[in-house]
Design an enzyme around this catalytic site. Structure first.
Site, PDB file in Angstrom:
ATOM      1  N   ASP A   1      34.272  44.482  29.528  1.00  0.00           N
ATOM      2  CA  ASP A   1      32.560  44.161  29.507  1.00  0.00           C
ATOM      3  C   ASP A   1      32.195  44.136  28.193  1.00  0.00           C
ATOM      4  O   ASP A   1      32.262  45.470  27.715  1.00  0.00           O
ATOM      5  CB  ASP A   1      31.875  45.093  30.736  1.00  0.00           C
ATOM      6  CG  ASP A   1      32.181  44.612  31.793  1.00  0.00           C
ATOM      7  OD1 ASP A   1      33.044  43.821  32.155  1.00  0.00           O
ATOM      8  OD2 ASP A   1      31.685  45.131  32.913  1.00  0.00           O
TER       9      ASP A   1
ATOM     10  N   ASP B   1      28.343  37.864  43.524  1.00  0.00           N
ATOM     11  CA  ASP B   1      27.763  39.058  43.136  1.00  0.00           C
ATOM     12  C   ASP B   1      26.738  39.759  44.328  1.00  0.00           C
ATOM     13  O   ASP B   1      25.532  38.890  44.305  1.00  0.00           O
ATOM     14  CB  ASP B   1      27.384  39.113  41.777  1.00  0.00           C
ATOM     15  CG  ASP B   1      28.314  38.729  40.749  1.00  0.00           C
ATOM     16  OD1 ASP B   1      29.459  39.094  40.962  1.00  0.00           O
ATOM     17  OD2 ASP B   1      27.922  37.465  40.011  1.00  0.00           O
TER      18      ASP B   1
END
Length: 237
Positions: free
Chosen positions: A8, A129
């Site tokens: 990330d 998500d």
């Protein structure tokens, strides 16, 4: 089952967030490319790269870093975060990215998902998500009333061939994946599903394999050392 290390990127650095909260970041490396090479050297079959700046801003922010990772790696690289136009999809795939991950656009612009899949179906995954079964968008900051399973079913009709499921409440917590939700999604759509969020032990990986997950994205646990990545590859890949 593919075990996929996550990288990330926020502000050019390799970080982990707690439950997707940008205010709760931990920096693990100033060098995302070096981190990618490290996971590759341990046997990773694929890398999962997220442009966190892009997810928040709605456009690819760390493109040059992502291109460098894709060009340096000898394994496929999938990328998500801020991919909300056909131009961004083309740009990333042309730069050497193997698979683009669509999230927000699946909720806000399903017609664009249809167009992207018409051209690049084998290079697309949609990320579901979810927080309490409802989808969150725009870097997980925006909560919606969209049901996770309903979104997956509608995306399947538009030509999406692969899904990633993240339980936001478990992401970065080292707790455990939401096995029930992942199992429900796999049975609802009968398509490849990659699990994410809370994956932090070999037993989690074995269970995900048993319930039929195509892959598992591993994040915080490989940075803290809670999960021995090399052993995971040897036992489960």
């Amino acid at each position: 089952m593919e075990i996929i290390p996550a990288i990330d990127i926020l502000g050019g650095r390799c970080v982990r967030l707690l439950q997707g909260d940008y205010a709760q970041e931990t920096v693990y490396s100033p060098d995302p490319v070096g981190t990618a090479m490290r996971w590759q050297s341990l046997g990773a079959p694929r890398l999962h790269v997220v442009d966190l700046d892009g997810a928040a801003d709605g456009e690819s922010v760390n493109f040059e870093l992502i291109r460098e990772i894709a060009n340096s790696a000898l394994i496929p690289v999938e990328v998500g975060g801020g991919i909300r136009s056909m131009d961004t999809v083309k740009k990333l795939l042309t730069a050497g990215v193997d698979r683009v991950i669509l999230g927000t656009v699946a909720v806000e612009n399903p017609e664009l998902v249809r167009e992207i899949c018409a051209r690049y179906a084998d290079s697309v995954a949609v990320s579901i998500d979810a927080r309490n079964g409802k989808v969150a968008t725009r870097g997980w900051v925006n909560s919606t009333e969209v049901d996770a399973l309903e979104l997956a079913r509608s995306m399947k009709k538009l030509g999406v061939k692969r899904f990633i499921y993240t339980d936001i409440s478990r992401d970065g917590t080292l707790s455990e994946p939401n096995f029930a939700a992942i199992r429900d999604l796999i049975s609802a759509i009968n398509m490849p599903v990659i699990a994410s969020g809370g994956v932090s032990s070999l037993s989690h990986l074995r269970l995900l394999k048993d319930i039929g997950a195509e892959g598992a994205i591993v994040g915080k646990a490989i940075y803290t050392g809670d999960l021995n990545l090399k052993r995971a590859f040897e036992e489960l890949s």
